[in-house]
Structures are given as structure tokens and as C-alpha cells.
Design an enzyme around this catalytic site. Sequence first.
Site, PDB file in Angstrom:
ATOM      1  N   GLY A   1      -1.447  -4.134  -3.997  1.00 34.91           N
ATOM      2  CA  GLY A   1      -2.353  -4.579  -2.932  1.00 34.91           C
ATOM      3  C   GLY A   1      -2.857  -3.391  -2.131  1.00 34.91           C
ATOM      4  O   GLY A   1      -4.030  -3.322  -1.752  1.00 34.91           O
TER       5      GLY A   1
ATOM      6  N   TRP B   1      -5.362  -1.576  -4.205  1.00 36.45           N
ATOM      7  CA  TRP B   1      -6.628  -2.321  -4.254  1.00 36.45           C
ATOM      8  C   TRP B   1      -7.555  -1.849  -3.128  1.00 36.45           C
ATOM      9  O   TRP B   1      -8.769  -1.776  -3.295  1.00 36.45           O
ATOM     10  CB  TRP B   1      -6.343  -3.817  -4.106  1.00 36.45           C
ATOM     11  N   HIS B   2      -6.948  -1.514  -1.972  1.00 33.62           N
ATOM     12  CA  HIS B   2      -7.770  -1.136  -0.824  1.00 33.62           C
ATOM     13  C   HIS B   2      -8.416   0.228  -0.986  1.00 33.62           C
ATOM     14  O   HIS B   2      -9.445   0.503  -0.379  1.00 33.62           O
ATOM     15  CB  HIS B   2      -6.936  -1.156   0.462  1.00 33.62           C
ATOM     16  N   GLY B   3      -7.811   1.094  -1.759  1.00 33.26           N
ATOM     17  CA  GLY B   3      -8.427   2.409  -1.901  1.00 33.26           C
ATOM     18  C   GLY B   3      -7.636   3.304  -2.827  1.00 33.26           C
ATOM     19  O   GLY B   3      -6.424   3.131  -2.991  1.00 33.26           O
TER      20      GLY B   3
ATOM     21  N   PHE C   1     -14.225  -0.930  -0.238  1.00 24.96           N
ATOM     22  CA  PHE C   1     -13.095  -1.377  -1.060  1.00 24.96           C
ATOM     23  C   PHE C   1     -13.598  -2.284  -2.176  1.00 24.96           C
ATOM     24  O   PHE C   1     -13.869  -2.056  -3.186  1.00 24.96           O
ATOM     25  CB  PHE C   1     -12.077  -2.153  -0.237  1.00 24.96           C
TER      26      PHE C   1
END
Lengths: 440, 345
Positions: free
Chosen positions: A291, A294-296, A440
Site C-alpha cells: 500500500g 502504491w503511493h509512490g 500517485f
Amino acid sequence: MLLLASYVFYGMWNPPLIILLWISTMVDWTTGNKLAVEENQRKRKMWLLLSMFVNLGFLSFFKYGDFFLANFTAIVNSVGIDFHPQEMGIILPMGISFYTFQTMSYTIDMYYKKIKPAKTFLDFALYVTFFPQLVAGPIVRAKDLITQFYEPKKATIKQFLWGLFLLTLGLFQKVVLADTLLSGTADDVFGSGKVLNFWDAWSGTLAFSGQIFFDFAGYSTCAIGIALTLGIILPDNFRYPYASLGFSDLWDRWHISLSSWLRDYLYIPLGGNRHGITRMYVALMLTMLLGGLWHGAAWTFIVWGGLHGFYLILEKLQKQYIPFKITAWNGMFLAFTTFTCVNITWVFFRAREFKTAWEMIKSMLFLNTDGEKILEQFDIIKVMTVIAVLFICHWIMRNTSVKEVAEKTPAWVLGVSWAVMIIIMSIAQGNSEQFIYFQF
Amino acid sequence: MNLKNSFLIAISLSFLGLASWEYYWRSQGFYPTLDDNKDLWAVQRAKVDKASKDDVVLLGSSRVLFDIQLDEWEKETGTRPVQLASAGTTPLPAFRDIVENTDYSGTIIVGVTTTLFFSTTFPLAPPWDRAQTRADFYHKRTYAQRLNHQLSFPLQKNLAFLVSFEEKGYADEINLKGLLKRVKIGSRIDEGIPPFHEFSDIAVDRNTKMRERTVTDTAFANTIKKVWGFYGQTSPPLDKESTMSFFLEDVKKFKARGGNLILLRCPSTGGQRIGESVVSPKLQFWDELISQANVKGYHFEDYEQLSQFNCPEWSHLSATDAAIFTTELAKIMMKDGVLTNPKTN
């Protein structure tokens, strides 16, 4: 019409990258149709893997290509191999993480026979591309959205006006609260490159904490509002997360469409809580690490996810070994403690380098006693006031919704509040061109 | 929930509130102006891609922006120049952008304000960063940003309360952020830059004129002088070696493809001129630059027609003087043959 508008909307940013959307759409449409009729389990799995390969392949290449290359280079250099490749300089297609997860959810649901295939290709294409939520969510499940496209939609006057109100509220959060009142302080603090004073470090962190909430929740509210003016209902993405009682509660309230996606398509397939405690903790930590990623494409995001995983595990241990009943009074304390811990994680999310994050954490823990002062007194007061009001509002609103409150509010009060938002927004002007989550 | 009533109340109150806000700021002397932002710059930069051998491009910092008036230049030379100078920046990134990313081989006039020109080549440091941002923005701007810019024109041209400055720090910002910046409680940190007021107006083609108040109101002009003094005291030492070598590399390429490069030193007076002479003496900086670049250069002090002016705030010409300066400068250049009038030749 909506589909065309959605492609034009995306093309206004970078027309050639519409091709990626088309490929993603074609692959998952074909896969969905095959999965709808194919009974052979091995072949079904192959179709699923094809979709995963294409979607995650695009995501890996465009979002993580440079990150993987940089880490690979660092590893081979560390063992003495002189390897210095040119940076690939790949453009990150706006919203790729969002629409990739959305199309993948369709295919996975089809694989598990949870949904029926979209009736027409255009309905499915619109599901992938629907412009209000295309670039920053909410990540909507097929069962909640595609069926709404099956018949012509026209918003009722009530839906249309409520949609406009939500659009105003979302823009107010973004333009006034995030960009005007908080972003400057966060940027000054995290971009200072200095070892900071306790107050400056906390002000910067709290400012970012508020900024990212208002920015992202603002976008989601706009998306929900715009969709509603077209007669389409999108699910909530935030439910007053800063008044969460612990981290499980937080993830039921923050970026709900992503956290539920991760739960359904990652945590549960990894075993969830079905294979004992240790396996559950591993699944939890892996889910949160991914997770974070996923953001960066940076280790700081992975640490951010790891910290959340760690908090979630601690919370489960506490519930198992030292359970207690939550009352109104200890609830507020618990919410405040959760909010404080969340702020620690935001430091890693916002800092571009570990060194910056570490110095910030030290300053926040009174360990940099000689830290520099870079903020005006008024800036500190401004941030503290906005964040205090934000926290109290979340606490008051945690079991209700804007709509419920609006329904109990006299029309003239709602009208005046609406006007105040429009006026302050116009005065604020705001020249920010992006929402944080677009990257993102 | 009667949303219709709420909506009507909201629209009516918003209209009344914003009309009052507009009226208030107009009564305070504000009027609608354009923002000299990266979008406005990019529209002009796009013209260079299609420019011919007969065209003229202006690069530099605020002195070229204020001192060269496009109408007068066009009247004298028959060509309307493309104004790409940017206040408070070095021209080196824009020059490199044109050399590297276009095949333009017409005339480029580069304004040399020594304290900016020789400042740095570090991409993230001021005064480089803003110029670089503009060049990068031109190549990366999206259709949405272009549309947004076009849609903003009617609002910028008609509403005074939308006065906005891309360059942070102007004391005249009347948006919410700017108004909040004016609130001071205590003195936790050192005072930074003194209040810096906007003292020019820019047109759609980026033709810029000094505001008349700067000429008539000495106290106002003094506030600008204080800002120059602040920069004079706080700017890091010049980096002549790196900036010169960076620039000469591009000069060589531009000349090799037949480009006509002219360097220009616009007037400065008073304390500003004295300060510049101390940190960047003409002989060691300007003369050496001309010699190494081996191009035609025009220093205002070398021409009687160009050195007759008094800058109200020591650094830029008034609108009236700028018109005269432009005409005289164009005449000198035409006479020297470094410029030709395509309409008469």
C-alpha cells in the site's frame, strides 16, 4: 457522450497516454468476456494472469521503472560492479494507479464470478474512464458503477444542487484549507534543508497532515459532486479519519476505496486472518508495505506503509492482551493518540529523503534542542488553529455525514455557509494546478 | 433540506459579497492587471519556434522588460520583437533553451544585468530557478493549462481583486494568502525582504511599462530602492567563471548556425549603479564578456543618447524614458548594421 468527454478530459493532460487507457480497457474487456464463458479453471487463471501481467506491467514500467533501476544500480555498485545506466526519464501517466486498480478489480471479480460482465463495450470503457474519478479516485467497483451506465441518467434537481454543493465544499477544502492555509508552511518546513526547532517541525508536519487530508478528501468530494450533477452516485472515500479510534478504524475512514481494495484483493488472498496469527500479521504487513509502494516509488513511502502495518499489528496485540472498553472520554484520548501517531507516519510520506524525515522526527521529539526557527509566530498559530478545528470537527462528525447535518440545517444557514465558501474561495484564488494524489 | 432556497441565497450573497470586495479594492487604488506568469511567457516562447531570420527575440531580466518598448522598436525597425525577458532572473536558461531546442537563427538581444547574469548556474538556486521553470514549463505545459490560461484572461482583465503575482513576495498580493502574510505577531524570525510593491504593468504580448506612481511618488520609489539594497547585501558572490563558460558554449552554437547575437547593458543609476560597479566592474565583466563572446555589445554608458536617463528607483526606466531609449537604441543598432528593417530592405 460521457465517454468522449472523459477521453477529452484525459487528453487535455497528455493525449498520447490515452493509448494506455485504451489498452487497459481492451485487455480487461476481453478478459472479462472470456471469464464470463470459460469454465476451464486453468484457462480462467491464464486469462486472469494475462490481465494482471498487462496492468501491473504498465504500472511497474511507468511508475516504478526508474525506482527499480536506481535500486538495481545501487545494489550492483555496492558489490563492486561499475554500472551507471542513464535515467529512463519515464513520464508517469496521471492516475495510472487508480484506473489500473479499478480495471483489475473488474477482472478479479469476474474471475471469482462475483459480478456479471458489462453489457456493452462502451459501458465498460466508461467505467474505466469516467472523468470525475479517473485521475484520483475513488476507485469504484464495477458492481457499484457499471450498472449505473446501463440506462440514460439525468440528475434530479436535488441531486444536481447537492452535487454543486459538494463540488463547492471540495474546492473549498482544496483551494482554501489545503493550498492557502497549510501548504506554504508544509513546503517551507520540509523544503528548508535545516535542522528545525520543535515548534517548526510539528507545525510543518501538522500542516502537511491537514494539507493532504483537505487536498485528497477535497478531490474526492469534487468527484462525488460532479458525478452527482450527472446523476451518477459514487461512494464515499473519507469518513472523518482524524477522529479514528485506532488504526483499523483509520483505514475504514481514510481513502476507503483503496483500503477496501487492498483488503479484498491483497490481504484476503494473502490469507487474511484464516491461517493463524503469525500469517495474519505477515499478510497485514505485506499489504501495508505494498500500500505504501502504491503511493509512490520511493523507500520513504514503503516505510510509511510499514509504520502503518506496525501500528495495526500493535493494535491487534493490544486488543488481544489488554482489551478495554472505549468510552466518550478515553475515546477522545485514543483518537488524539491515533492522530499523533498518524502524524509521525506523514513525516516519511512527505520527506523526500530519510535524512530529512529523521531530523524532523528528532526535532518533534525535542532531540534537536538547537534547531532553527524558520516560521513566523502567526504561521504556527494559524496551523495549530486549523488543525485543532479539523480534529474537533472530525470528532463531532465521526458518526454522521455532511448530508445528514445539511438535512437538519435551515435552508438559509446552508445558503449562507455556501456563499461564505464561494466568497473565501474566490478571494483565495489559488493558483495550484494539481492535487497531490494526481501523482500517485 | 430546501436546496433551491439555499442555492439562491448562496448565489445572491456570493454576488453581493464579491461585488463589495471588488469595489473595496478599487477604492484602495487597485485595478485589473495581468499576471506576468509562466503561461504568459510560454505563449511568447512558442513564437520563437516559428520565427524567421528577420525576427528579434529579447532575453534578459527586468531591465530589458521595462526598457525596451515593443511599439517603438517596431516603429523603428519594422519588426515587433518577442519579449522573453523575465524579472529577477538570469537569461542563461532561456538562451540555452532556444539554442538547444529550436533552429532559430535570427537576432537575439540578451540583456546583461551583471548581478543576475553572472550570479550562478546552479539550477535550483535563484535567480536561475524561475527562468528554468519557465523554459521547462513551455515544453511540458498541457492543453488543460493552455485552456486555463486563455480562460483566465477575461477575469484578469476585468477584476481588480484577482491581482496576482507569480513571483512570491509582492506586498500587493490581495488574495487570501497575501492578506494573511501581512499579519505579524511578535518577531520570532528575522525580517526578510522589505515590502516589495509591484511597479509595472504588463500587456498580453509582455510589453511592460513602469507605473507612473514610481516616477511621481518618491516615497514609493524608495521602497523599491530598499529592496535592491536588500538584494545587494544578501546575494552570494558572483560566479563569473561558470556563468561565462556556460554562456559562451551556447554563443558558439548559436553563431555557428548563423544566429545574430547582441548583448545589451541597460541603464541603472544612483546607489544601484555604484553597487554594480563595485561587485562587477565594467572592465572585468562587461568588456570581458563582449571580448570572449566576440559579438556586438551595447553598454548604455558608451552612448550619449543612452546614458541621459535617470531611473526613478535606480534600476529601470520610466515608461516615457523607455520609449526614448528604445528608439535611440534601435537607431544606433540600425546604423551599425546589426539590425535591418525587413520592410524597407
